[in-house]
Design an enzyme around this catalytic site. Structure first.
Site, mmCIF file in Angstrom:
data_model
loop_
_atom_site.group_PDB
_atom_site.id
_atom_site.type_symbol
_atom_site.label_atom_id
_atom_site.label_comp_id
_atom_site.label_asym_id
_atom_site.label_seq_id
_atom_site.Cartn_x
_atom_site.Cartn_y
_atom_site.Cartn_z
ATOM 1 N N GLN A 80 45.903 46.973 28.674
ATOM 2 C CA GLN A 80 45.671 45.606 28.190
ATOM 3 C C GLN A 80 46.734 44.653 28.756
ATOM 4 O O GLN A 80 47.264 44.938 29.818
ATOM 5 C CB GLN A 80 45.618 45.573 26.654
ATOM 6 C CG GLN A 80 44.390 46.256 26.094
ATOM 7 C CD GLN A 80 44.683 47.571 25.407
ATOM 8 O OE1 GLN A 80 45.791 47.921 25.156
ATOM 9 N NE2 GLN A 80 43.632 48.309 25.102
ATOM 10 N N ASP B 292 43.043 43.310 32.269
ATOM 11 C CA ASP B 292 42.177 43.281 33.466
ATOM 12 C C ASP B 292 42.855 42.610 34.658
ATOM 13 O O ASP B 292 42.186 42.033 35.512
ATOM 14 C CB ASP B 292 40.848 42.533 33.189
ATOM 15 C CG ASP B 292 40.182 42.990 31.914
ATOM 16 O OD1 ASP B 292 40.062 44.204 31.748
ATOM 17 O OD2 ASP B 292 39.803 42.133 31.095
ATOM 18 N N GLY C 42 40.514 50.176 30.278
ATOM 19 C CA GLY C 42 39.771 50.770 31.393
ATOM 20 C C GLY C 42 40.386 50.380 32.711
ATOM 21 O O GLY C 42 40.462 49.203 33.042
ATOM 22 N N HIS C 43 40.889 51.370 33.440
ATOM 23 C CA HIS C 43 41.414 51.106 34.774
ATOM 24 C C HIS C 43 40.384 51.568 35.786
ATOM 25 O O HIS C 43 39.947 52.714 35.748
ATOM 26 C CB HIS C 43 42.683 51.904 35.037
ATOM 27 C CG HIS C 43 43.888 51.373 34.341
ATOM 28 N ND1 HIS C 43 44.149 50.032 34.226
ATOM 29 C CD2 HIS C 43 44.912 51.994 33.743
ATOM 30 C CE1 HIS C 43 45.279 49.873 33.584
ATOM 31 N NE2 HIS C 43 45.762 51.050 33.270
HETATM 32 P P1 GDP Z 1 43.137 46.700 34.915
HETATM 33 O O1 GDP Z 1 42.558 46.995 33.589
HETATM 34 O O2 GDP Z 1 44.273 45.728 34.821
HETATM 35 O O3 GDP Z 1 43.476 47.906 35.720
HETATM 36 O O4 GDP Z 1 42.037 45.935 35.733
HETATM 37 P P2 GDP Z 1 40.616 46.454 36.145
HETATM 38 O O5 GDP Z 1 40.521 47.905 36.302
HETATM 39 O O6 GDP Z 1 39.646 45.797 35.246
HETATM 40 O O7 GDP Z 1 40.576 45.818 37.586
HETATM 41 C C1 GDP Z 1 39.743 44.826 37.835
HETATM 42 C C2 GDP Z 1 38.919 45.058 39.037
HETATM 43 O O8 GDP Z 1 39.474 44.277 40.059
HETATM 44 C C3 GDP Z 1 38.793 46.453 39.608
HETATM 45 O O9 GDP Z 1 37.457 46.656 39.987
HETATM 46 C C4 GDP Z 1 39.711 46.441 40.821
HETATM 47 O O10 GDP Z 1 39.286 47.297 41.848
HETATM 48 C C5 GDP Z 1 39.589 45.026 41.253
HETATM 49 N N1 GDP Z 1 40.739 44.472 41.927
HETATM 50 C C6 GDP Z 1 42.061 44.710 41.727
HETATM 51 N N2 GDP Z 1 42.802 43.932 42.520
HETATM 52 C C7 GDP Z 1 41.933 43.167 43.227
HETATM 53 C C8 GDP Z 1 42.090 42.137 44.205
HETATM 54 O O11 GDP Z 1 43.175 41.763 44.582
HETATM 55 N N3 GDP Z 1 40.939 41.581 44.695
HETATM 56 C C9 GDP Z 1 39.713 41.984 44.305
HETATM 57 N N4 GDP Z 1 38.638 41.403 44.875
HETATM 58 N N5 GDP Z 1 39.520 42.920 43.383
HETATM 59 C C10 GDP Z 1 40.619 43.507 42.854
#
Ligand code: GDP
Length: 424
Positions: A223, A13, A40-41
């Site tokens: 992950q 995440d 989940g992205h």
């Molecule tokens: P992943 O599994 O590593 O791709 O992470 P997620 O998909 O769970 O991403 C986490 C959430 O954080 C998503 O809703 C993104 O749009 C959001 N997100 C990513 N980078 C940032 C950031 O720099 N700031 C904020 N506020 N949200 C972010």
């Protein structure tokens, strides 16, 4: 021209989806190499939020071809649904998505077994997403798995399914579960197989030809580093290699052609599910949850939050060979007066100090983080367009992370939108 591996440097995440999206503009191929639809992205498609579980996020870049590599475990029903969801949003998939014939298939009994095995663990639950990923990898290693190449051959799949379902129904019966229906499974899986068949190929040769044509390839990690089956906080881990080494095994693209590793880390630390989180802080968790942040993309579960942990970040850098850092969610720290970060751990029983992550989770649970403090910047960073727009205290904090992890800071993310990305 560079073949790039993107890895999560914490417990997942980290915001990899957004960083991958930012990096894929010039990329020709995007490859998933491990995990299943437990990942989940979160991405944005024509203004709508969409969560991709199996399809690489490169699918949103019309010039990119996407590959689900041999290291992935595929739930064919979930994949079909995900493709149809994207098509409904107007994304063209035709000729842009390939699935390795060697990838393993997640079966309904894997999901059932996942739920039962988790239930018997009681308080020691790993926090699996119960999507059958662990049992599917278990069957792969035990050499009783069903692969995509079996799924798309009608007669062979019917025969294999008959054998596997009867063995697994026996196991489910012993656990007090309901048997899985052979006929229903056969019908549903054959329908998905018909849908997916045109996308199934030998992806090693596909990627070899791409390399010959000087295509640029991005390997998209799912992950995070400390969920790695070998290097993570075992047993609170996932069932695949999430570290950069897994990209080669999970795709058949050799390590000699990988050019750089980008490590994605949040400006703080989060963890979903069981297992140690040494820098955990209730106040920070409450603050971030209060802002509506840090709820799981796949499960909706609130993530535990902690301060940036330099020990785990540095260890991730060493393990993955991180060349470049992408630090996300800096904006999450915008309103904190004093920011903390872990510099090392101390075992208060023995007085021993640790600058690395020990393999023993019981020891890790016991270690006390030694914190460094930074003055906060107490101002919004979300509109910053370049490095110099960031408050000085934020720059000092980021520079410390860069030097502590011995990797080059290349991207700072200050919000979910594409334009909220600072490239250095
Ligand atoms: P992943 O599994 O590593 O791709 O992470 P997620 O998909 O769970 O991403 C986490 C959430 O954080 C998503 O809703 C993104 O749009 C959001 N997100 C990513 N980078 C940032 C950031 O720099 N700031 C904020 N506020 N949200 C972010």
């Amino acid at each position: 021209m560079a073949n790039t591996i993107v890895v999560g440097a914490q417990w997942g995440d980290e915001g990899k989806g957004k960083i991958i999206d930012a990096l894929t503009e010039s990329v020709d191929y995007v490859v998933r190499t491990q995990g299943g639809n437990n990942a989940g992205h979160t991405v944005y498609v024509n203004g709508s939020q969409y969560v991709l579980h199996l399809i690489p996020s490169g699918i949103l870049n019309p010039r990119a071809t996407c590959v689900i590599g041999n290291g992935v475990v595929v739930d064919p029903l979930g994949l079909k649904q995900e493709i149809e969801g994207l098509q409904k949003l107007g994304v063209n998939i035709d000729g842009r998505l390939y699935i390795s014939e060697r990838a393993h298939v997640v079966m309904p009994y894997h999901k059932e077994l996942d739920a039962f095995r988790e239930a018997v663990k009681g308080t020691k639950q790993i926090g699996t997403t119960k999507r059958g990923i662990g049992p599917a990898y278990g069957d792969k290693v035990a050499r009783v798995g069903i692969r995509i190449l079996d799924l798309v051959k009608q007669d062979r799949f019917a025969t294999l399914l008959k054998q596997r379902i009867s063995e697994n129904n026996e196991a489910l019966k012993r656990l007090g579960g309901e048997p899985i229906s052979y006929q229903e499974t056969l019908a549903a899986y054959q329908e998905a197989a018909d849908f997916l068949r045109p996308m199934v190929t030998n992806t090693v040769m596909l990627l070899y030809k791409a390399r010959k044509e000087k295509a640029e390839i991005l390997f998209e990690g799912a992950q995070g580093t400390f969920l790695d089956i070998d290097h993570g906080t075992y047993p609170f881990v996932t069932s695949s290699n999430t570290t950069s080494g897994g990209a080669s095994a999970g795709s058949g693209v050799p390590p000699t052609v990988m050019d750089r590793v980008v490590g994605v880390m949040k400006a703080y630390t989060t963890r979903v599910g069981g297992g140690p989180l040494p820098s955990h802080d209730d106040g920070l968790s409450d603050m971030l949850h209060g802002l509506g942040r840090e709820f799981g993309a796949t499960t909706g579960r609130p993530r535990r939050c902690g301060w940036f942990d330099g020990v785990i970040a540095r260890y991730a850098s060493i393990l993955n060979g991180i060349d470049e850092l992408a630090i996300t969610n800096l904006d999450g720290l915008d309103n904190i007066e004093t920011i903390q970060a872990v510099e090392r751990y101390e075992d208060q029983e023995t007085g021993v100090s640790y600058d690395y992550v020990p393999g023993d989770v019981e020891l890790l649970e016991r270690l006390k983080p030694v914190m460094k403090t930074f003055p906060g910047w107490m101002t919004s960073t979300e509109n910053a367009k370049c490095w110099d727009d960031l408050p000085e205290n934020a720059r000092t904090y980021l520079k410390w992370i860069e030097s502590f992890t011995e990797a080059k800071l290349k991207i700072v993310s200050i919000g979910p939108r594409r334009e909220q990305t600072i490239f250095m």
